[in-house]
Design an enzyme around this catalytic site. Structure first.
Site, short mmCIF file in Angstrom:
data_model
loop_
_atom_site.label_atom_id
_atom_site.label_comp_id
_atom_site.label_asym_id
_atom_site.label_seq_id
_atom_site.Cartn_x
_atom_site.Cartn_y
_atom_site.Cartn_z
CG HIS A 1 102.79 -30.26 -52.25
ND1 HIS A 1 101.68 -30.95 -52.68
CD2 HIS A 1 102.53 -28.96 -52.45
CE1 HIS A 1 100.78 -30.08 -53.14
NE2 HIS A 1 101.27 -28.87 -53.00
CG HIS A 2 105.34 -31.17 -45.92
ND1 HIS A 2 104.81 -30.49 -44.85
CD2 HIS A 2 105.87 -30.23 -46.74
CE1 HIS A 2 105.01 -29.18 -45.03
NE2 HIS A 2 105.65 -29.00 -46.17
CD GLN A 3 105.60 -35.00 -51.94
OE1 GLN A 3 104.71 -34.42 -51.35
NE2 GLN A 3 106.09 -34.55 -53.08
#
Ligand SMILES: Cc1cc2nc3c(=O)[nH]c(=O)nc-3n(C[C@H](O)[C@H](O)[C@H](O)COP(=O)(O)OP(=O)(O)OC[C@H]3O[C@@H](n4cnc5c(N)ncnc54)[C@H](O)[C@@H]3O)c2cc1C
Length: 601
Positions: A531-533
Site C-alpha cells: 500500500h505504498h501507492q
C-alpha cells in the site's frame, strides 16, 4: 453486575491511559466552530501530507488555514501497534479494491487486490504498519536529476531531521537522525524469534546497521517505528494536537471534498465544494487550495474538478479546465510474495497461543507500553541484493513472527482477501502450526498502473488498475528474491529451528516447487501489497508527463498545489510514510518562500 464490571474495565483503561500522560483521543477535534466563508489556505486531507502542511502554514498567525478531512479522529485502539490490520474492516478504510487483473492477486476473492487506504484525522498513519524507513540517498538524487530541483537528498535529509524525534539511544547522536522533530521513532517491543532473524542475517553475510543512515543502506536491523512508549504516533498526534488551539487553524472532520472550484476565465482555484452533515457547502481560498487527499483521491478530486486527461474527462461528461494527461497515471506500489516458513521450535505465534494471553497483554500495554501489543509484527528488516554487483539493495526482507496460517484463516486471510479455495488448498493442513512469514519486497518495481474516475459522482470509488508484475524485470526480481530466501534458510540459525518453506500454493500445482515457474506463479497468486501507492500527480517540468511543478503547483492552474504521496516522481525504495512527511516539510518551506513576497507571486 456484568455491566458494572465492564464499566470498571473501561475506567481502568482510561486511568491507565491518563497515567501515561497521553490524552484519551475521542473528540480531540471538537469540530464545533462555524466554518467561515473564506480562508487563506484550504488543505484537503489530514495524512502526513495535509497535517504537516496545515501545521506549518498556520505557524504564521497572519494566515488562516482550513483543514478538511473526510474521516474522524483515531481512538485508544488505533494507538495499539499490533492492532493495525483490524482497521481495514472499519470506516477508517476507504475500502477500495483494484480491478481484477491477470498479472497478480490471482488467489484473491474475484482476482482483485484489496487496496486499503486510511480515512481519518491523521490519514493512513492512524493504522498503518509503522515501518519507519527512508531509502538509499541516491533515490532522492535521482528525483532531482529527473529535472526536479530541490528534491535531492540534501533537502530531503533536512526535512527528515525536522520530522523525526528518535529515542533509540545509539542513534541519538547520528548526523542522520534528530531528537527535535515531532514524530517519535523507537524500536518496537520484540519477540524472541526476532533475535534469531538478526543472527541469521549476519550469518548470511550482512552487518547489523542503521538502515536509515545513507552510509549503510544494506544490512539487517530491528524495524524503526513511529511510536512513543509503545504507542503509535500519527500525523494528527504529531502535527495537529499541538496546533489545534491556534485561532487561525480550523480543523473540520467528516467533511468530504467533492471538487476544487476553479475560475475558468483565469484558471485559478478559488475554493472547494464539500459535503458535511449531508449538506453541500463551499469554502473559499484567498491564496491557495492544497490537495493532500492521498494517491487515490488527489487525482480523483483533480479529475472531478476538470483537471486531467481531456478524453477521459469528456467520457465522464466533465468539462475540462486543464488537459493534464498524467493525472492518475504512473501509479506505483511495492509488492512481494507472502512466504510461509515452517519451523520446529515453539517461537512463533498462533491464535491458540495468543487467546489466553490477550487480555493480560492489553493490560501490560496500557500500563507499560510494552508487550506483545507494542509489536508492529514486521519486526526485523534486511536490505539485501539479489545480485552482488548491484550498487544498492533491491530487496527488503520483512520478517514477521506469525504467518498467514497462524490464525486458522480467520483474520489475516480476509485482510489480504485470499479466496476460500486458495486458502483451503494452500494452508489448511498447516493451520496453527509453528511458522513465520518472510516477505521479500521488491524495492524498485517498474510496472505502472493508473487511477481513473468510475463516474462523475464524487462518492463513487475510483477505478484502480494495478498492472503490477506486468514488466518482466519485476517478475525476475521476485523470482530471484524467493531463491534468495531459500538460501537464507540455509544459514545455521535458520537450520537450527528447522526452517523450511511451505511448498503448496493453489493454482501452482503444475509447477515443481523451487523452479522459476513455481516462484512466478506464487507471487502472482498470493501477492502481498504494501500500500505504498504513489506518483499519480507526480512532480516534473513537462506537463505532458507530470502533474505538478517542482514547486508543487498544478501545471496550468493558479492557486492549486498537491502535497502528498502522489507527487513522488518515482517510487522510492522505502515505505512511503516518512518520505511523505519529509515531502510535506519541504513543501511547507516552498509555500512559505513563495508567499514571503506576495508581490512577486
Ligand atoms: C494498510 C497500510 C499500511 C501501511 N503501512 C506503512 C508503513 O508501515 N510504513 C510506511 O512508511 N508506509 C505505510 N503505508 C503507506 C503510508 O501510510 C502512506 O504512504 C502515507 O500515509 C501517505 O500519506 P498521504 O498524506 O499521501 O495520504 P494519507 O495518509 O492516505 O491521507 C490522506 C487523507 O486524505 C483524506 N481524504 C481523501 N479524500 C478526501 C476527500 N475527498 N475529502 C476530504 N478528505 C479526504 C483521507 O481520509 C486521508 O485521511 C501504509 C499504507 C496502508 C494503506
Amino acid at each position: 453486575q456484568e455491566e458494572e464490571e465492564g464499566r470498571f474495565f473501561i475506567d481502568d483503561i482510561l486511568r491507565a491511559y491518563f497515567r501515561q500522560g497521553l490524552p484519551y483521543r475521542e473528540d480531540q477535534f471538537l469540530d464545533n466552530l462555524p466554518i467561515a466563508e473564506s480562508y487563506d489556505f484550504i488543505v484537503v486531507g489530514s495524512g502526513p501530507g495535509g497535517s504537516v502542511t496545515a501545521n506549518r502554514l498556520s505557524e504564521n498567525p497572519n494566515w488562516t488555514v482550513l483543514l478538511l478531512e473526510a474521516g474522524i479522529e483515531g481512538n485508544i485502539y488505533t494507538d495499539i501497534p499490533a492492532m493495525n490490520p483490524i482497521f481495514a474492516f472499519t470506516n477508517y478504510n476507504w475500502q477500495y479494491k483494484a480491478e481484477p487483473q491477470s498479472f497478480m492477486c490471482r488467489g484473491m476473492f474475484d482476482g482483485r487486490c484489496q487496496w486499503p487506504s486510511g480515512k481519518g484525522v491523521g490519514g493512513t498513519t492512524l493504522w498503518n504498519g509503522l515501518f519507519w524507513t527512508r531509502c538509499p540517498a541516491d533515490d532522492f538524487d535521482e528525483w532531482e536529476a529527473m529535472g526536479n530541483p530541490g528534491w535531492g537528498y540534501k533537502n530531503m535529509l533536512r526535512a527528515f531531521l525536522k520530522v523525526e524525534n528518535v529515542s533509540i539511544p545509539e542513534l541519538k547522536d547520528s548526523p542522520y537522525h534528530s531528537t527535535t522533530g515531532k514524530v517519535n521513532v523507537q524500536y518496537p517491543w520484540h519477540t524472541k524469534i526476532s533475535n534469531i532473524f538478526l543472527k541469521a542475517g549476519q550469518e548470511f553475510g550482512y552487518n547489523l546497521v542503521d538502515y536509515n543512515d545513507p552510509r549503510t543502506p544494506t544490512g539487517f536491523s530491528r524495524t524503526q517505528i513511529n511510536a512513543l512508549n509503545g504507542r503509535r504516533i500519527t500525523a494528527a498526534s504529531a502535527y495537529l494536537l499541538s496546533a489545534r488551539d491556534r485561532p487561525n487553524l480550523h480543523i473540520v472532520k467528516n467533511a468530504h471534498v467533492n471538487k476544487v472550484i476553479i475560475d475558468r476565465r483565469t484558471k485559478t482555484a478559488i475554493g472547494v465544494e464539500f459535503e458535511k452533515n449531508a449538506s453541500r457547502r463551499i469554502a473559499r481560498a484567498a491564496k491557495e487550495v492544497i490537495l493532500s487527499a492521498g494517491t487515490f483521491n488527489t487525482p480523483k478530486i483533480l479529475m472531478l474538478s476538470g483537471i486531467g486527461p481531456a478524453d477521459h474527462l469528456r467520457s465522464m461528461n466533465i468539462q475540462a479546465v486543464q488537459d493534464l494527461p498524467a493525472v492518475g497515471q504512473h501509479l506505483q506500489e511495492h509488492v512481494a510474495p507472502l512466504m510461509t516458513v515452517m519451523i520446529n521450535t515453539t517461537d512463533s505465534f498462533t491464535v491458540r497461543k495468543l487467546a489466553p494471553i490477550i487480555v493480560p497483554a492489553f493490560q501490560e500495554w496500557l500500563s507499560t507500553g510494552k508487550g506483545l501489543l507494542a509489536n508492529n509484527v514486521g519486526e526485523v528488516l534486511g536490505y539485501v541484493k539479489t545480485d552482488p554487483s548491484l550498487i544498492k539493495p533491491n530487496i527488503e526482507l520483512i520478517f514477521t513472527p506469525v504467518s498467514i496460517a497462524s490464525d486458522d484463516g480467520i483474520f489475516l486471510r480476509k485482510y489480504f482477501g485470499i479466496s476460500d479455495d486458495t486458502y483451503k488448498y494452500s494452508y489448511s493442513e498447516i493451520n496453527q502450526k509453528e511458522s513465520f512469514g518472510i516477505c521479500p519486497l521488491g524495492m524498485y518495481p517498474q510496472s505502472k498502473g493508473e487511477i481513473r474516475l468510475r463516474s462523475p459522482n464524487p462518492m463513487d470509488p475510483p477505478v484502480i488498475i494495478t498492472n503490477f508484475l506486468k514488466e518482466p524485470a519485476d517478475v525476475k526480481t521476485m523470482v530471484d528474491a524467493q531463491k534468495l530466501v531459500q538460501r537464507f534458510l540455509e544459514t545455521e540459525s535458520m537450520k537450527r529451528i528447522g526452517a523450511r518453506l511451505h511448498p503448496k500454493i493453489h493454482g501452482c500445482e503444475q509447477f515443481q516447487f523451487g523452479t522459476d515457474e513455481f516462484f512466478e506463479c506464487s507471487v502472482r497468486t498470493i501477492t502481498m501489497q504494501f500500500h505504498h501507492q504513489c506518483c499519480t500527480a507526480r512532480i516534473g517540468q513537462d506537463p505532458r508527463d507530470s502533474v505538478v511543478t517542482p514547486r508543487l503547483r498544478v501545471h496550468g492552474v493558479n492557486g492549486l498545489r498537491v502535497v502528498d504521496a502522489s507527487v513522488m516522481p518515482k517510487i522510492p525504495g522505502a515505505h512511503t510514510m516518512s518520505v511523505t512527511y519529509a515531502i510535506a516539510e519541504n513543501a511547507a518551506d516552498i509555500i512559505k518562500e513563495d508567499w514571503s513576497n506576495e508581490l512577486l507571486y
